[in-house]
Design a protein around this motif. Structure first.
Motif, PDB file in Angstrom:
ATOM      1  N   LEU A   1      10.512  -2.244  23.346  1.00 27.67           N
ATOM      2  CA  LEU A   1      10.277  -0.815  23.241  1.00 27.67           C
ATOM      3  C   LEU A   1      11.106  -0.329  22.055  1.00 27.67           C
ATOM      4  CD1 LEU A   1       8.999   1.783  24.320  1.00 27.67           C
ATOM      5  CD2 LEU A   1      10.956   2.016  25.873  1.00 27.67           C
ATOM      6  N   VAL A   2      10.427  -0.032  20.955  1.00 23.16           N
ATOM      7  CA  VAL A   2      11.087   0.302  19.701  1.00 23.16           C
ATOM      8  C   VAL A   2      11.419   1.787  19.673  1.00 23.16           C
ATOM      9  CG1 VAL A   2      10.882   0.285  17.184  1.00 23.16           C
ATOM     10  CG2 VAL A   2       9.760  -1.508  18.541  1.00 23.16           C
ATOM     11  N   ALA A   3      12.676   2.112  19.407  1.00 25.25           N
ATOM     12  CA  ALA A   3      13.097   3.497  19.215  1.00 25.25           C
ATOM     13  C   ALA A   3      13.317   3.734  17.725  1.00 25.25           C
ATOM     14  CB  ALA A   3      14.385   3.776  19.983  1.00 25.25           C
ATOM     15  N   ALA A   4      12.797   4.834  17.212  1.00 25.08           N
ATOM     16  CA  ALA A   4      12.960   5.183  15.804  1.00 25.08           C
ATOM     17  C   ALA A   4      13.819   6.438  15.696  1.00 25.08           C
ATOM     18  CB  ALA A   4      11.606   5.415  15.147  1.00 25.08           C
TER      19      ALA A   4
ATOM     20  N   PHE B   1       8.927   6.490  19.287  1.00 27.93           N
ATOM     21  CA  PHE B   1       9.028   5.207  19.979  1.00 27.93           C
ATOM     22  C   PHE B   1       7.657   4.558  20.063  1.00 27.93           C
ATOM     23  CE2 PHE B   1       8.085   8.325  23.245  1.00 27.93           C
ATOM     24  CZ  PHE B   1       7.191   7.686  24.085  1.00 27.93           C
ATOM     25  N   GLY B   2       7.650   3.278  20.345  1.00 29.08           N
ATOM     26  CA  GLY B   2       6.414   2.527  20.549  1.00 29.08           C
ATOM     27  C   GLY B   2       6.742   1.184  21.148  1.00 29.08           C
ATOM     28  N   ARG B   3       5.810   0.637  21.872  1.00 32.11           N
ATOM     29  CA  ARG B   3       6.051  -0.637  22.558  1.00 32.11           C
ATOM     30  C   ARG B   3       5.162  -1.736  21.975  1.00 32.11           C
ATOM     31  NH1 ARG B   3       6.273  -4.963  26.690  1.00 32.11           N
ATOM     32  NH2 ARG B   3       8.466  -4.992  27.183  1.00 32.11           N
ATOM     33  N   LEU B   4       5.739  -2.894  21.677  1.00 27.80           N
ATOM     34  CA  LEU B   4       4.984  -4.109  21.399  1.00 27.80           C
ATOM     35  C   LEU B   4       5.111  -5.001  22.622  1.00 27.80           C
ATOM     36  CD1 LEU B   4       4.628  -6.298  18.282  1.00 27.80           C
ATOM     37  CD2 LEU B   4       5.425  -7.368  20.404  1.00 27.80           C
TER      38      LEU B   4
ATOM     39  N   LEU C   1       2.673   4.544  21.058  1.00 33.48           N
ATOM     40  CA  LEU C   1       3.404   5.003  19.879  1.00 33.48           C
ATOM     41  C   LEU C   1       3.380   6.528  19.846  1.00 33.48           C
ATOM     42  CD1 LEU C   1       3.253   3.488  16.306  1.00 33.48           C
ATOM     43  CD2 LEU C   1       3.668   5.899  16.713  1.00 33.48           C
ATOM     44  N   ARG C   2       4.574   7.117  19.875  1.00 35.04           N
ATOM     45  CA  ARG C   2       4.712   8.573  19.913  1.00 35.04           C
ATOM     46  C   ARG C   2       5.789   9.007  18.926  1.00 35.04           C
ATOM     47  NH1 ARG C   2       0.748   7.384  22.542  1.00 35.04           N
ATOM     48  NH2 ARG C   2       0.534   7.586  24.810  1.00 35.04           N
ATOM     49  N   VAL C   3       5.526  10.085  18.205  1.00 36.22           N
ATOM     50  CA  VAL C   3       6.512  10.680  17.304  1.00 36.22           C
ATOM     51  C   VAL C   3       6.599  12.171  17.611  1.00 36.22           C
ATOM     52  CG1 VAL C   3       7.123  11.190  14.906  1.00 36.22           C
ATOM     53  CG2 VAL C   3       6.136   8.965  15.488  1.00 36.22           C
TER      54      VAL C   3
END
Length: 280
Positions: free
Chosen positions: A44-47, A56-59, A72-74
């Motif tokens: 779960l990637v946090a930007a 954030f977005g999940r691979l 994926l949400r901004v």
């Protein structure tokens, strides 16, 4: 300065704020957060911009080793500043790290910005799909009162043979919870392991949910006697207490879509599956 890192449990309140702002009509992160925090099957990637969490977005790694990109949400207040691009850069880094054969994602047909960002990162249209929902509360009380006696398939070889029997009516991808799985032996093993494959004679039914099973029961596919398959799915949905059945299928399956409409399914969402392959 924009950076990325794996999300942690303490991020949840801010991530939920971002989700509510970015996708007011589609919120599910809280229900899958513990699943998405797992590191063994993705990230779960946090930007962050200047240390402020903004997207954030999940691979997720699927059963065949491919990567699935989701949620994926901004934050709208921070859009067009490079946060989405940074999440995508991390996605591709993870694809190289995990040596995935392919990466896939879906987006709504109207979400041009999402599709363009995916295309800039090498993904291309694979399938156009439509999503149908059958609200169970709308059905007569006696619908599927005595459901057909479908039985789970536990042997992947048996499932593979049944797929072959229906090869002219076999999809390229099977969808549960808007997650598209490539057909093949790894998927057959996963469906049998998780109890989502059923048969009644020569009729095949894939039924279940990847997550949030309380929200809907998903028909991954059905081949053979659709009437029997639907009757069993309705009975199973009622036994589980879910509000609806959902089936995502390619939009060129016009006869099946018409049949489902005639049996109460409502089709509203048009979905694009985008894909980039690394193994060809």
């Amino acid at each position: 300065m924009i950076t990325t890192r794996p999300a942690v449990e303490a991020d949840l309140p801010r991530l939920l704020e971002i989700e509510r702002a970015a996708m007011p009509g589609l919120q599910y992160l809280e229900g899958v957060f513990e699943l998405f925090l797992r590191r063994e099957d993705g990230e779960l990637v946090a930007a962050l911009q200047d240390e402020v969490l903004g997207g954030f977005g999940r691979l997720s790694l699927l059963c065949d080793g491919s990567a699935w990109l989701e949620t994926l949400r901004v934050d709208p207040a921070l859009q067009r500043r490079g946060l989405g691009a940074a999440i995508w850069a991390r996605y591709l880094e993870l694809c190289r790290q995990f040596q995935v054969p392919a990466v896939r994602m879906y987006t709504g047909e109207q979400n041009v910005a999402s599709a363009k960002l995916a295309e800039r990162n090498g993904l291309a249209l694979a399938v156009r799909s439509v999503e149908g929902n059958l609200p169970l509360a709308n059905l007569p009380e006696d619908a599927a009162d005595a459901p057909p006696p479908f039985q789970p398939i536990s042997d992947p070889d048996e499932l593979a043979a049944l797929w072959e029997q229906h090869r002219s009516n076999r999809p390229r991808y099977l969808c549960l919870n808007r997650t598209f799985y490539a057909m093949g032996a790894p998927l057959d093993r996963e469906l049998c392991r998780t109890g989502r494959a059923y048969r009644l004679g020569d009729t095949l039914l894939i039924l279940g949910a990847r997550f949030l099973p309380e929200r809907a029961l998903h028909i991954g596919w059905a081949a053979g006697d659709l009437g029997q398959a639907l009757a069993f799915a309705i009975a199973r949905g009622r036994a589980l207490g879910v509000p609806k059945l959902t089936w995502m299928l390619p939009d060129d399956r016009t006869e099946t879509v018409a049949w489902l409409r005639a049996h109460g399914f409502v089709f509203s969402s048009r979905i694009l599956l985008l894909e980039r392959r690394f193994d060809s």
